[in-house]
Design an enzyme around this catalytic site. Structure first.
Site, PDB file in Angstrom:
ATOM      1  N   HIS A  78      11.206 -36.013 -10.625  1.00  0.00           N
ATOM      2  CA  HIS A  78      12.187 -35.952 -11.705  1.00  0.00           C
ATOM      3  C   HIS A  78      11.556 -36.534 -12.977  1.00  0.00           C
ATOM      4  O   HIS A  78      11.237 -37.721 -13.022  1.00  0.00           O
ATOM      5  CB  HIS A  78      13.450 -36.752 -11.353  1.00  0.00           C
ATOM      6  N   TYR A 207      24.123 -40.041 -14.354  1.00  0.00           N
ATOM      7  CA  TYR A 207      24.858 -41.318 -14.382  1.00  0.00           C
ATOM      8  C   TYR A 207      26.056 -41.090 -15.295  1.00  0.00           C
ATOM      9  O   TYR A 207      25.902 -40.949 -16.505  1.00  0.00           O
ATOM     10  CB  TYR A 207      23.956 -42.427 -14.915  1.00  0.00           C
ATOM     11  N   PRO A 298      22.945 -51.103  -6.676  1.00  0.00           N
ATOM     12  CA  PRO A 298      22.135 -49.889  -6.570  1.00  0.00           C
ATOM     13  C   PRO A 298      21.941 -49.114  -7.881  1.00  0.00           C
ATOM     14  O   PRO A 298      21.058 -48.273  -7.962  1.00  0.00           O
ATOM     15  CB  PRO A 298      22.911 -49.038  -5.551  1.00  0.00           C
ATOM     16  N   LYS A 302      16.589 -49.891  -7.775  1.00  0.00           N
ATOM     17  CA  LYS A 302      15.470 -50.832  -7.723  1.00  0.00           C
ATOM     18  C   LYS A 302      15.199 -51.429  -6.333  1.00  0.00           C
ATOM     19  O   LYS A 302      14.103 -51.945  -6.085  1.00  0.00           O
ATOM     20  CB  LYS A 302      15.718 -51.984  -8.714  1.00  0.00           C
ATOM     21  N   TYR A 390      13.308 -47.735 -15.547  1.00  0.00           N
ATOM     22  CA  TYR A 390      13.702 -46.859 -14.432  1.00  0.00           C
ATOM     23  C   TYR A 390      12.482 -46.341 -13.678  1.00  0.00           C
ATOM     24  O   TYR A 390      12.482 -46.295 -12.440  1.00  0.00           O
ATOM     25  CB  TYR A 390      14.536 -45.696 -14.974  1.00  0.00           C
TER      26      TYR A 390
HETATM   27  C1  LIG Z   1      24.013 -48.521   2.492  1.00  0.00           C
HETATM   28  C2  LIG Z   1      22.871 -48.854   1.540  1.00  0.00           C
HETATM   29  C3  LIG Z   1      22.549 -47.960   0.504  1.00  0.00           C
HETATM   30  C4  LIG Z   1      21.496 -48.250  -0.370  1.00  0.00           C
HETATM   31  N1  LIG Z   1      21.204 -47.381  -1.406  1.00  0.00           N
HETATM   32  C5  LIG Z   1      20.186 -47.674  -2.238  1.00  0.00           C
HETATM   33  C6  LIG Z   1      19.847 -46.802  -3.310  1.00  0.00           C
HETATM   34  O1  LIG Z   1      20.490 -45.764  -3.527  1.00  0.00           O
HETATM   35  N2  LIG Z   1      18.755 -47.129  -4.095  1.00  0.00           N
HETATM   36  C7  LIG Z   1      17.996 -48.269  -3.859  1.00  0.00           C
HETATM   37  O2  LIG Z   1      16.995 -48.521  -4.540  1.00  0.00           O
HETATM   38  N3  LIG Z   1      18.317 -49.107  -2.881  1.00  0.00           N
HETATM   39  C8  LIG Z   1      19.377 -48.836  -2.071  1.00  0.00           C
HETATM   40  N4  LIG Z   1      19.671 -49.673  -1.076  1.00  0.00           N
HETATM   41  C9  LIG Z   1      18.802 -50.828  -0.920  1.00  0.00           C
HETATM   42  C10 LIG Z   1      17.514 -50.459  -0.178  1.00  0.00           C
HETATM   43  O3  LIG Z   1      17.837 -49.650   0.923  1.00  0.00           O
HETATM   44  C11 LIG Z   1      16.843 -51.769   0.226  1.00  0.00           C
HETATM   45  O4  LIG Z   1      16.537 -52.478  -0.962  1.00  0.00           O
HETATM   46  C12 LIG Z   1      15.575 -51.582   1.058  1.00  0.00           C
HETATM   47  O5  LIG Z   1      15.895 -51.063   2.331  1.00  0.00           O
HETATM   48  C13 LIG Z   1      14.857 -52.919   1.230  1.00  0.00           C
HETATM   49  O6  LIG Z   1      13.851 -52.819   2.200  1.00  0.00           O
HETATM   50  P1  LIG Z   1      13.533 -54.058   3.156  1.00  0.00           P
HETATM   51  O7  LIG Z   1      12.397 -53.596   4.009  1.00  0.00           O
HETATM   52  O8  LIG Z   1      13.385 -55.278   2.354  1.00  0.00           O
HETATM   53  O9  LIG Z   1      14.851 -54.280   4.017  1.00  0.00           O
HETATM   54  P2  LIG Z   1      15.535 -53.329   5.108  1.00  0.00           P
HETATM   55  O10 LIG Z   1      15.299 -51.900   4.798  1.00  0.00           O
HETATM   56  O11 LIG Z   1      16.936 -53.805   5.235  1.00  0.00           O
HETATM   57  O12 LIG Z   1      14.729 -53.656   6.435  1.00  0.00           O
HETATM   58  C14 LIG Z   1      14.902 -54.860   7.129  1.00  0.00           C
HETATM   59  C15 LIG Z   1      14.664 -54.619   8.601  1.00  0.00           C
HETATM   60  O13 LIG Z   1      14.765 -55.873   9.273  1.00  0.00           O
HETATM   61  C16 LIG Z   1      15.422 -55.679  10.504  1.00  0.00           C
HETATM   62  N5  LIG Z   1      16.053 -56.941  10.901  1.00  0.00           N
HETATM   63  C17 LIG Z   1      17.090 -57.576  10.313  1.00  0.00           C
HETATM   64  N6  LIG Z   1      17.386 -58.705  10.963  1.00  0.00           N
HETATM   65  C18 LIG Z   1      16.512 -58.794  12.006  1.00  0.00           C
HETATM   66  C19 LIG Z   1      16.336 -59.734  13.054  1.00  0.00           C
HETATM   67  N7  LIG Z   1      17.114 -60.816  13.168  1.00  0.00           N
HETATM   68  N8  LIG Z   1      15.353 -59.508  13.949  1.00  0.00           N
HETATM   69  C20 LIG Z   1      14.563 -58.414  13.854  1.00  0.00           C
HETATM   70  N9  LIG Z   1      14.690 -57.492  12.888  1.00  0.00           N
HETATM   71  C21 LIG Z   1      15.652 -57.687  11.958  1.00  0.00           C
HETATM   72  C22 LIG Z   1      16.422 -54.565  10.230  1.00  0.00           C
HETATM   73  O14 LIG Z   1      16.763 -53.867  11.421  1.00  0.00           O
HETATM   74  C23 LIG Z   1      15.692 -53.691   9.224  1.00  0.00           C
HETATM   75  O15 LIG Z   1      15.052 -52.576   9.820  1.00  0.00           O
HETATM   76  C24 LIG Z   1      20.731 -49.435  -0.195  1.00  0.00           C
HETATM   77  C25 LIG Z   1      21.057 -50.314   0.831  1.00  0.00           C
HETATM   78  C26 LIG Z   1      22.127 -50.057   1.695  1.00  0.00           C
HETATM   79  C27 LIG Z   1      22.478 -51.042   2.783  1.00  0.00           C
END
Ligand SMILES: Cc1cc2nc3c(=O)[nH]c(=O)nc-3n(C[C@H](O)[C@H](O)[C@H](O)COP(=O)(O)OP(=O)(O)OC[C@H]3O[C@@H](n4cnc5c(N)ncnc54)[C@H](O)[C@@H]3O)c2cc1C
Length: 396
Positions: A78, A207, A298, A302, A390
């Site tokens: 995009h 948006y 969201p 970011k 962005y």
């Molecule tokens: C419903 C939803 C929609 C979203 N939409 C957007 C969006 O449109 N745009 C955007 O930028 N961001 C969005 N986000 C945010 C984005 O998905 C997160 O910022 C991103 O996933 C962060 O990655 P991470 O690896 O830090 O955490 P996560 O992806 O949450 O990964 C953490 C992992 O740790 C594991 N875990 C947790 N606790 C334990 C434990 N006790 N023991 C072992 N494993 C554990 C989990 O199973 C998970 O797989 C959204 C989040 C949600 C919840």
């Protein structure tokens, strides 16, 4: 009680989301071994619909380090986005303003690419573990304990432990509150998100500001679309029939002269907003990365990008800590990561407050927001700030 099976590694990682898996991959490229544990199954993570927009540097990280060729061939580039307000659609041209693009490539695909790449490299990644706990995080040999699917007890002993375990982070909760500062912001609204089977309603994200509240028109594939509208955090998903959802979405975008192509709705959920930052992102020999250390609303896309940006810096600083025995490197990680985190917090907060209908908004609030949006789109400086933020600031 059966004995615990012990595995020794340089870096133990709790969480196999984008932050944990990408960190494990980047460390392996530097010759550093790691073990990743996640309490969800691979299937479950693959089915969780989340983010969809990747910054230019996130795409480079995935493609140039050999995780994903698909992001370039199957991702949708995009070159801009639309702001809809005051009855009109305004295009923000990222290429012209910032010389960069973003890619629409779902987080589920990022996860598949990362999990496949780690599996192909023979990495030690354990999904579906139970009863995770962390120990001795300020000592020389921190450890992660858990049980596998058969109920057998395991322990990963490591030199450094990384909490990449998402917003409810067990690792963050293991830090005494007196040792960190948490900055939080609650928002009085949420997003009602839908997945639908329909052709695209727009070539790029819209948006959309309206008196009825914000809406985001986003895409997934040629035949599946993702859309959101601002709602109450306690909104009851079951109270929304497909007809009611389409009528609300059409009313919001219709205020700005747009019409959506409708189709069967295959998923509905409410996504609450929260800003959270933990400082520092280090405690003893444990560091936090991604959502474990910070969450953003969201608006502005970011969250996933910040998680990837964190571990790019973390891989480099962990290498220094391990090979040069440079303990200060982890403090540097926290400083460098937080600089980007706070800029992203500001951007997400700004986008959120500019586009969402404030609680108990009156005519003044709504007209002021439209004036703010006009100030952005009529000013090259305003549009350029939005485009740069962005598409993502260059990782230094
Ligand atoms: C419903 C939803 C929609 C979203 N939409 C957007 C969006 O449109 N745009 C955007 O930028 N961001 C969005 N986000 C945010 C984005 O998905 C997160 O910022 C991103 O996933 C962060 O990655 P991470 O690896 O830090 O955490 P996560 O992806 O949450 O990964 C953490 C992992 O740790 C594991 N875990 C947790 N606790 C334990 C434990 N006790 N023991 C072992 N494993 C554990 C989990 O199973 C998970 O797989 C959204 C989040 C949600 C919840």
């Amino acid at each position: 009680m059966s004995a615990r099976e012990v595995t020794t590694t340089s870096v133990g990682i709790v969480g196999g989301g984008p932050a944990g898996l990408m960190l494990s991959h980047l460390l392996a490229r530097r010759g550093i071994d790691s073990v990743v544990v996640d309490h969800r199954s691979r299937d479950e993570i693959e089915q969780t619909v989340r983010a969809g927009i990747l910054e230019a540097d996130s795409v480079r990280l995935l493609s140039e380090t050999g995780v994903s060729e698909r992001v370039l061939s199957e991702g949708d580039r995009h070159g801009g986005t639309y702001l809809a307000f005051g009855g009109e659609l305004h295009h923000i041209d990222f290429q012209e303003l910032a010389g960069a693009s973003v890619w629409l490539y779902p987080q589920t695909e990022v996860f598949v690419d990362l999990a496949d790449a780690r599996a192909a490299a023979g990495a030690d990644v354990r999904f579906g573990v139970g009863d995770t706990s962390v120990h001795d995080v300020t000592g020389e040999r921190p450890s992660i304990r858990f049980t596998d699917a058969d109920g057998s007890a395991h322990e990963i002993r490591c030199r450094y432990l990384v909490g990449a375990d998402g917003s409810h982070s067990l690792c963050r909760h293991a830090i005494p509150p007196s040792e960190i500062r948490q900055y939080r912001k609650e928002y009085p609204f949420a997003w009602f998100g839908i997945l639908c089977e329909a052709p695209k309603s727009a070539p790029e994200l819209i948006y959309n500001h309206s008196d009825r509240g914000f809406a985001l028109i986003s895409q997934r594939t040629e035949t599946t679309q993702r859309m959101y509208f601002q709602c109450d955090p306690d909104e009851d998903v079951d109270a929304w029939s497909d007809d009611r959802i389409w009528s609300e979405l059409q009313a919001r975008v219709g205020a700005n002269g747009h019409e959506l192509t409708e189709g069967p709705i295959t998923g509905k959920s409410v996504l609450r907003f929260r800003s959270n930052v933990v400082e520092p992102m280090r405690y003893g020999n444990m560091v936090l990365a991604g959502d474990a250390a910070h969450t953003v609303p969201p608006t502005g896309a970011k969250g996933l990008n910040l998680a990837l940006a964190d571990v790019r810096v973390l891989a480099e600083t962990l290498e220094r800590a391990l090979t040069d025995r440079d303990d200060d490197a982890l403090d540097e990680y926290s400083r460098r990561a937080l600089d980007r985190v706070w800029r992203s917090q500001h951007f997400s907060y700004w986008m959120t407050s500019m586009l969402h209908r404030p609680l108990a908004a009156d005519e003044f609030d709504l007209r002021r927001q439209v004036a703010e949006l006009h100030s952005v789109v009529r000013s090259t400086a305003g549009k350029t700030y939005l485009a740069e933020a962005y598409t993502g600031w260059p990782s230094g």
